[in-house]
Design a protein around this motif. Structure first.
Motif, PDB file in Angstrom:
ATOM      1  N   ARG A  39      -8.048 -61.961  46.125  1.00 13.62           N
ATOM      2  CA  ARG A  39      -8.099 -60.697  46.872  1.00 13.62           C
ATOM      3  C   ARG A  39      -6.873 -59.859  46.504  1.00 13.62           C
ATOM      4  N   CYS A  43      -8.429 -54.360  46.417  1.00 18.58           N
ATOM      5  CA  CYS A  43      -9.808 -54.839  46.489  1.00 18.58           C
ATOM      6  C   CYS A  43     -10.394 -54.431  47.836  1.00 18.58           C
ATOM      7  N   LYS A  45     -13.685 -55.197  50.682  1.00 19.11           N
ATOM      8  CA  LYS A  45     -14.848 -55.962  51.113  1.00 19.11           C
ATOM      9  C   LYS A  45     -16.005 -54.990  51.233  1.00 19.11           C
ATOM     10  N   TRP A  53     -17.021 -58.584  47.418  1.00 14.60           N
ATOM     11  CA  TRP A  53     -15.813 -57.801  47.257  1.00 14.60           C
ATOM     12  C   TRP A  53     -15.932 -56.975  45.987  1.00 14.60           C
TER      13      TRP A  53
END
Length: 86
Positions: A39, A43, A45, A53
């Protein structure tokens, strides 16, 4: 922190082969770095999906799923920002 295994779906491999060389190399570099930091900064979601992602690489996007229990990342799609979400 343990390393994640990065896998590319058949569709992602196909999408990667048709990209220009300069962006192809950058995407490979950034996708490989996901094994250490799944992550990364920047990035996001994706809404409406359980565990998807995305990372931005210029005008291109890489959509992937993180499986924390198996220490696995599956790259689902790679494409230009105007086409990737269709």
């Amino acid at each position: 922190m343990p390393s994640y295994q990065v896998l590319l779906s058949k569709a992602a491999r196909k999408q990667l082969t048709i990209l220009p060389v300069f962006i192809h190399n950058k995407i490979i570099e950034d996708v490989t770095s996901l094994s250490e930091i799944p992550r990364p900064a920047g990035c996001k979601k994706l809404k409406g999906q359980k565990n998807a992602w995305r990372i931005r690489i210029g005008d291109y996007r890489v959509i992937y799923e993180i499986e924390d229990r198996q220490l696995r990342i599956l790259v689902i799609a790679i494409g230009h920002r105007k086409d990737i979400y269709e």
